[in-house]
Motif scaffolding. Structure first.
Motif, mmCIF file in Angstrom:
data_model
loop_
_atom_site.group_PDB
_atom_site.id
_atom_site.type_symbol
_atom_site.label_atom_id
_atom_site.label_comp_id
_atom_site.label_asym_id
_atom_site.label_seq_id
_atom_site.Cartn_x
_atom_site.Cartn_y
_atom_site.Cartn_z
ATOM 1 N N GLN A 31 0.857 -1.188 0.000
ATOM 2 C CA GLN A 31 0.000 0.000 0.000
ATOM 3 C C GLN A 31 0.891 1.235 0.000
ATOM 4 O OE1 GLN A 31 -3.337 -0.175 0.068
ATOM 5 N NE2 GLN A 31 -3.829 1.958 0.376
ATOM 6 N N THR A 33 0.704 5.714 0.357
ATOM 7 C CA THR A 33 -0.036 6.955 0.585
ATOM 8 C C THR A 33 0.868 8.092 0.128
ATOM 9 O OG1 THR A 33 0.792 7.244 2.833
ATOM 10 C CG2 THR A 33 -1.257 5.986 2.587
ATOM 11 N N ALA A 112 -3.773 10.063 9.869
ATOM 12 C CA ALA A 112 -4.742 9.651 8.851
ATOM 13 C C ALA A 112 -4.091 8.727 7.815
ATOM 14 C CB ALA A 112 -5.333 10.881 8.166
ATOM 15 N N GLU A 113 -2.883 9.072 7.367
ATOM 16 C CA GLU A 113 -2.207 8.250 6.358
ATOM 17 C C GLU A 113 -1.833 6.879 6.905
ATOM 18 O OE1 GLU A 113 0.863 9.743 3.810
ATOM 19 O OE2 GLU A 113 0.131 11.790 4.038
ATOM 20 N N ARG A 116 -4.813 4.682 7.357
ATOM 21 C CA ARG A 116 -5.271 4.171 6.061
ATOM 22 C C ARG A 116 -4.435 2.953 5.648
ATOM 23 N NH1 ARG A 116 -4.372 8.104 1.672
ATOM 24 N NH2 ARG A 116 -4.920 9.497 3.367
ATOM 25 N N SER A 119 -5.547 0.014 7.875
ATOM 26 C CA SER A 119 -6.924 -0.423 7.617
ATOM 27 C C SER A 119 -6.994 -1.260 6.347
ATOM 28 C CB SER A 119 -7.868 0.774 7.525
ATOM 29 O OG SER A 119 -7.591 1.537 6.374
ATOM 30 N N SER A 120 -6.087 -1.024 5.405
ATOM 31 C CA SER A 120 -6.074 -1.831 4.186
ATOM 32 C C SER A 120 -5.638 -3.261 4.474
ATOM 33 C CB SER A 120 -5.149 -1.210 3.144
ATOM 34 O OG SER A 120 -3.795 -1.333 3.555
#
Length: 144
Positions: A31, A33, A112-113, A116, A119-120
């Protein structure tokens, strides 16, 4: 020893050896960001482990680097992750020597990043064995 579901960050929950970092880095990023890249690899342990890489060239001030590590560890402890080795790497600059080292806005962006990224990984997905090539990689052709 710690109990499963504990919110500590004991040594068993950390990736500490160079060869462990290298084995996770060999795989493609799971992932990305704006500032971070997450690498994951399944492990044979009953819990997830975390490694954090924050280069001085992307976060020149120690206060910023420590904040990134602290926020990452906090979110990792709270995320219900499968048995994987995760490495979070800072890939782009977050501030400069002239800019503020940390402030509420920077912490909110980082939080927040990183949230994220984790959460993935929460969704139960088929984790690849350590030597399996990533999806989309052509299989080697057998020689005649």
């Amino acid at each position: 020893m710690t109990s499963e579901g504990s919110h500590d960050f004991a040594r068993v929950r950390r990736i500490v050896k160079t060869d462990e970092f290298s084995s996770v880095f060999r795989l493609r990023p799971a992932q990305k960001t704006a500032h971070f890249v997450l690498y994951t690899r399944s492990n044979d342990l009953p819990h997830a482990r975390l490694g954090v890489v924050v280069a001085k060239r992307f976060a020149p001030r120690a206060v910023t680097r420590n904040t990134i590590k602290r926020v990452t560890r906090e979110l990792f402890r709270m995320a219900p992750l499968p048995a994987v080795d995760c490495i979070v790497r800072l890939a782009r600059p977050v501030n400069t020597k002239q800019g503020p080292a940390t402030n509420a806005a920077l912490k909110a962006i980082l939080r927040a990043e990183i949230a994220r990224l984790f959460s993935s990984q929460r969704a139960p997905r088929e984790a690849m064995p350590a030597g399996t090539p990533p999806a989309g990689t052509p299989e080697p052709k057998a020689s005649p």
